[in-house]
Motif scaffolding. Structure first.
Motif, mmCIF file in Angstrom:
data_model
loop_
_atom_site.group_PDB
_atom_site.id
_atom_site.type_symbol
_atom_site.label_atom_id
_atom_site.label_comp_id
_atom_site.label_asym_id
_atom_site.label_seq_id
_atom_site.Cartn_x
_atom_site.Cartn_y
_atom_site.Cartn_z
ATOM 1 N N ARG A 47 -55.746 -54.028 7.575
ATOM 2 C CA ARG A 47 -56.958 -54.589 7.441
ATOM 3 C C ARG A 47 -56.979 -56.128 7.436
ATOM 4 O O ARG A 47 -57.526 -56.820 7.874
ATOM 5 N N MET A 48 -56.120 -56.459 6.966
ATOM 6 C CA MET A 48 -55.804 -58.169 6.586
ATOM 7 C C MET A 48 -55.794 -58.844 7.838
ATOM 8 O O MET A 48 -56.423 -59.626 8.224
ATOM 9 N N ILE A 49 -55.037 -58.029 8.794
ATOM 10 C CA ILE A 49 -54.617 -58.578 10.206
ATOM 11 C C ILE A 49 -55.931 -58.569 10.909
ATOM 12 O O ILE A 49 -56.402 -59.609 11.719
ATOM 13 N N ASN A 50 -56.637 -57.373 10.806
ATOM 14 C CA ASN A 50 -57.918 -57.185 11.577
ATOM 15 C C ASN A 50 -59.152 -58.254 10.909
ATOM 16 O O ASN A 50 -59.645 -58.970 11.720
ATOM 17 N N LEU A 78 -58.154 -61.173 9.824
ATOM 18 C CA LEU A 78 -57.758 -62.592 10.143
ATOM 19 C C LEU A 78 -58.211 -62.586 11.958
ATOM 20 O O LEU A 78 -58.711 -63.903 12.013
ATOM 21 N N ALA A 79 -58.100 -61.557 12.443
ATOM 22 C CA ALA A 79 -58.467 -61.584 14.124
ATOM 23 C C ALA A 79 -59.876 -61.972 13.926
ATOM 24 O O ALA A 79 -60.335 -62.921 14.947
ATOM 25 N N ALA A 80 -60.916 -61.494 13.182
ATOM 26 C CA ALA A 80 -61.977 -61.814 13.186
ATOM 27 C C ALA A 80 -62.554 -63.030 13.012
ATOM 28 O O ALA A 80 -63.228 -63.872 13.346
ATOM 29 N N PHE A 81 -61.923 -63.694 11.974
ATOM 30 C CA PHE A 81 -61.868 -65.006 11.440
ATOM 31 C C PHE A 81 -61.367 -66.018 12.690
ATOM 32 O O PHE A 81 -62.370 -66.884 12.772
ATOM 33 N N LEU A 82 -60.320 -65.753 13.434
ATOM 34 C CA LEU A 82 -60.171 -66.546 14.408
ATOM 35 C C LEU A 82 -61.033 -66.418 15.388
ATOM 36 O O LEU A 82 -61.411 -67.560 16.094
ATOM 37 N N VAL A 83 -61.490 -65.406 15.650
ATOM 38 C CA VAL A 83 -62.537 -65.319 16.868
ATOM 39 C C VAL A 83 -63.874 -65.821 16.437
ATOM 40 O O VAL A 83 -64.396 -66.645 17.315
ATOM 41 N N ALA A 84 -64.263 -65.660 15.160
ATOM 42 C CA ALA A 84 -65.394 -66.521 14.609
ATOM 43 C C ALA A 84 -65.276 -68.191 14.869
ATOM 44 O O ALA A 84 -66.276 -68.803 15.019
ATOM 45 N N HIS A 85 -64.130 -68.371 14.809
ATOM 46 C CA HIS A 85 -63.879 -70.023 14.753
ATOM 47 C C HIS A 85 -63.466 -70.385 16.029
ATOM 48 O O HIS A 85 -63.258 -71.486 16.499
ATOM 49 N N LEU A 139 -51.166 -59.585 17.139
ATOM 50 C CA LEU A 139 -50.710 -59.752 15.667
ATOM 51 C C LEU A 139 -50.117 -59.023 14.996
ATOM 52 O O LEU A 139 -49.141 -58.906 14.155
ATOM 53 N N HIS A 140 -50.748 -57.663 15.119
ATOM 54 C CA HIS A 140 -50.275 -56.503 14.606
ATOM 55 C C HIS A 140 -48.613 -55.966 15.101
ATOM 56 O O HIS A 140 -47.803 -55.862 14.340
ATOM 57 N N ARG A 141 -48.720 -56.544 16.408
ATOM 58 C CA ARG A 141 -47.274 -55.970 16.852
ATOM 59 C C ARG A 141 -46.260 -56.843 16.373
ATOM 60 O O ARG A 141 -44.984 -56.485 15.990
#
Lengths: 515, 254
Positions: A299-302, A304-311, A346-348
């Motif tokens: 969940r954290m990684i997901n 983080l990915a959303a945060f990065l996409v938004a930024h 990121l997950h991998r």
């Protein structure tokens, strides 16, 4: 996106009829709307951006094609909004998708997605922070920019407002703007497309009373109730006593009107432009193995990915801290060759690193911190266009290998302009650019880590080939080299590059192997 | 299982598999290309090179193809090379060093062999690398070679594995197997398995053996292909592979 398209689109919106500010009732006292002196100190002035069709805006590109956002309502797919080109073809809001396709088979549609819309709204909000330190989101369609504080920087708020609208258009969004001392009034003016700003709270009732109640941000059944009771304009509503309004429509309606007219404070939480991503998680049960941790980190990684996409950013490195009950925390540092925002990648990398980790104690909590970001290389894919089957990117493969073998284990080579053979090469990080070097003298493909003395047994089998090469250099940094290099071949076909040190013993050292 | 499905089984190879010629990497030696069914190093397959002694020219053999690949901006990788791959020599061979990844797992640990195999497999599977060259130790077994072969198929990459000469005796799923050894004329190449093609012996002459001046450029001379009939007989040292090789020859001729 071109500004003119936004104009097209704005004019196509049948629901938002443009109303010229000159038609508005002028409050008799209003002479100097710009004067700051008229405004009590510490008061806010809000510019509200009304962005009704964020999704539609992102779909449009320079090509003039009809696009529409669809939604599922009453078990059928219908048009939620459409652009100018679709509107001209006869498509309107609420039309069934099938009918729309019948009129215009070339219509491009996208399904409405509230989450996506929220991300876009936040993006606009963060973009708007270049104009003011106080920016608030008013979901789903409003971004509120406090401009009283920024006025001094931009001479007057008209100039600032024009600048914001111009910049928004270059960003590719079509928005309407309203300026008022309360957030809700600013929203209202934006929705009604009143371009003239209101600075003084006292003037609000005069201006607003002429507007239709349909612009009020009230519950649909309240609006329906107002319509039924014959109240068409906000002015009608303002004449009704608060007590009877509460009786009829509930307290929310009165509170809304109080906030709208500035009679009641309407505090807002400003948007914070975070420059780091942090998440903590307390595990309900202590986790003993790393496999279970992978699940917990998902969940954290997901996020983080959303945060990065938004930024619109990628992460180069993040730290995962595993908290233990009794021992010190275990820290995992994850590095990425190329900044990435892909959850899959990121997950991998994380799971590879977790698999390599031995837990000193059960884990009771997790903490993730990412604060090193950089832009994602958009042209990264071009580097290996020729590879036949592109399943992963180069960076993903390298990161995966590094997470198991360590970062020192992967490198590319480059030459160094130095005559000392052991200093004529160096390791470089993968993907560093290198200059094509000129010719070198004949050199062996293998260089030994340490020169190896020739044993008498080997010496028996060696025969000399070719000429000697003298290398005499390095006196300036006290690692001077005075060697004569020879080519030897043994009876089994192995070719050696060997040297004798001049002025020292006659001993022969093997330094390289021609392979 | 019908015949179609059976033929698609990865464990099965057909004696005369036709190569379309597109997916190939020229070896840089016309004589060697001529005897390989793909007219070059096979892509999507494992090539095993079994070397009697290091330093006989076993790495130079690959340089023309590595040169061509890196110049086309394709990635190649060297996994667990036995010594430092010496940058000046690679530059002399024309290789674009920024396209050659060195994967050098920590040596002499219990995990190092495992890591080298794992890394090779990952690189092959990724589809990013055109060629991956592994220097395997004695511990490599058939199962690992099979994994490499499958990874090469998956990533459509050219996999090369250097193995000790003793392993020529064992069976292997590799598509192409060569024994490299020293001879009076240079390096002798004995192809002991050539999926879809015939078996041959060739000689690779290194420049220093013929030219005393040593220009510094590694310029491989064309091999002298032996006639096909004599190919198997020309292996000088009594290799274990000769006998199965002969039976294969006779079988294909019938």
């Amino acid at each position: 996106m071109k500004p003119e398209q936004n104009n097209n689109k704005a004019s196509s919106k049948s629901t938002h009829k443009q109303q010229s500010s000159t038609e508005q009732t002028r409050p008799p006292s209003g002479k100097s709307k710009q004067s700051t002196s008229a405004r009590p100190k510490g008061n806010h002035l809000w510019a509200s951006l009304y962005l009704p069709d964020l999704l539609l805006d992102t779909m449009q590109n320079s090509e003039e094609i009809p696009v529409a956002v669809i939604e599922r309502k009453n078990n059928r797919q219908q048009i939620r909004s459409c652009n100018h080109h679709a509107h001209e073809a006869g498509i309107f809001m609420g039309m069934a998708l099938n009918s729309a396709y019948a009129i215009l088979p070339a219509l491009t549609v996208v399904e409405y997605n509230a989450e996506q819309e929220a991300i876009l709204l936040r993006q606009v909000g963060e973009w708007a922070m270049q104009f003011s330190s106080i920016v608030c989101l008013h979901p789903p369609n409003h971004v509120l920019i406090e401009i009283a504080g920024s006025k001094r920087l931009f001479e007057s708020f008209e100039i600032l407002a024009a600048l914001i609208q111009q910049e928004l258009a270059t960003l590719g969004y079509s928005g309407l703007m309203g300026i008022a001392p309360t957030p809700l009034a600013a929203n209202l003016l934006a929705r009604a497309n009143i371009r003239r700003g209101i600075v003084q709270v006292q003037k609000l009732p005069y201006v607003l009373s002429e507007l239709s109640v349909s612009y009020l941000e009230l519950a649909p059944d309240t609006l329906e109730g107002l319509r039924r009771s014959g109240m068409r304009k906000i002015g009608n509503l303002l004449t009704v006593s608060p007590a009877s309004l509460t009786r009829r429509f509930g307290p929310a309606c009165v509170k809304y009107l109080d906030c709208l007219l500035g009679r009641h404070p309407d505090p807002r939480t400003p948007l914070r432009l975070t420059d780091f991503f942090e998440r903590s998680l307390d595990l309900p049960l202590e986790v003993h193995d790393t496999n279970a941790l992978q699940f917990a980190t998902q969940r954290m990684i997901n996020e983080l990915a959303a945060f990065l996409v938004a930024h619109d950013n990628g992460v180069n490195m993040f730290t995962l801290t595993l908290r233990h009950e009794k021992l010190d925390d275990t820290q995992l540092q994850l590095r990425f060759l190329q900044a990435t925002s892909q959850a899959r990648h990121l997950h991998r990398v994380l799971s590879e690193q977790l698999a390599q980790t031995t837990l000193p104690a059960p884990v009771s909590g997790l903490h993730l911190l990412a604060d090193t970001f950089s832009e994602i290389e958009r042209d990264a894919a071009d580097l290996f266009v020729k590879s036949r089957r592109q399943q992963n990117s180069f960076g993903e493969v390298i990161d995966k290998l590094c997470s198991r073998l360590g970062h020192d284990a992967l490198y590319t080579l480059s030459t160094v302009d130095d005559h000392r053979p052991e200093k004529a090469w160096k390791k470089s990080a993968p993907e560093s650019r290198q200059d094509r070097d000129s010719n070198w003298p004949d050199r062996p493909l293998w260089l030994l880590q340490q020169p190896r003395p020739v044993t008498p047994a080997l010496w028996q089998r060696l025969s000399l080939e070719g000429d000697a090469e003298r290398i005499e250099t390095g006196w300036w940094d006290n690692t001077d080299v005075r060697r004569d290099y020879y080519l030897y071949r043994d009876d089994r076909g192995t070719r050696y590059w060997a040297y004798r040190q001049r002025g020292k013993s006659n001993e022969l050292f093997i330094h390289g192997i021609f392979s | 299982m019908n015949l179609e499905a059976l033929l698609k089984h990865p464990g099965l190879w057909k004696g005369r598999q036709q190569h379309d010629g597109k997916e190939t990497i020229s070896t840089g030696y016309p004589a060697l290309d001529a005897v390989l069914p793909a007219h070059g190093w096979p892509l999507g397959a494992l090539t095993e090179l079994m070397v009697a002694h290091e330093g006989i020219g076993e790495f130079s053999l690959l340089l023309p193809s590595l040169d061509a690949l890196t110049r086309q901006q394709q990635w190649v990788a060297l996994v667990a090379p036995p010594h430092i791959p010496y940058a000046p020599a690679l530059i002399n061979a024309g290789i674009s060093l920024e396209r050659m990844l060195i994967v050098d797992p920590e040596k002499d640990t219990t995990e190092s062999d495992k890591n080298a195999f794992w890394a090779t497999e990952q690189l092959l599977r990724s589809g990013v690398f055109s060629a991956v060259i592994l220097w395997a130790t004695k511990n490599s077994n058939e199962r690992q070679q099979r994994r490499l072969q499958l990874a090469a198929e998956h990533g459509k990459a050219w996999a090369v594995c250097y193995r000790p000469q003793q392993t020529a005796k064992t069976s292997s799923p590799a598509g192409l197997r060569m024994v490299l050894q020293h001879s009076d004329h240079g390096m002798q190449i004995d192809i002991i398995k050539n999926r879809g093609g015939r078996l041959h012996s060739l000689t690779h002459t290194t420049p220093s053996a013929t030219s005393p001046d040593n220009t510094g450029q590694i310029t491989p001379l064309p091999e002298k292909p032996h006639t096909e009939k004599n190919a198997a007989k020309n292996i000088k040292t009594p290799l274990c592979s000769i006998s199965p090789l002969k039976t294969y020859e006779t079988r294909t001729k019938q």
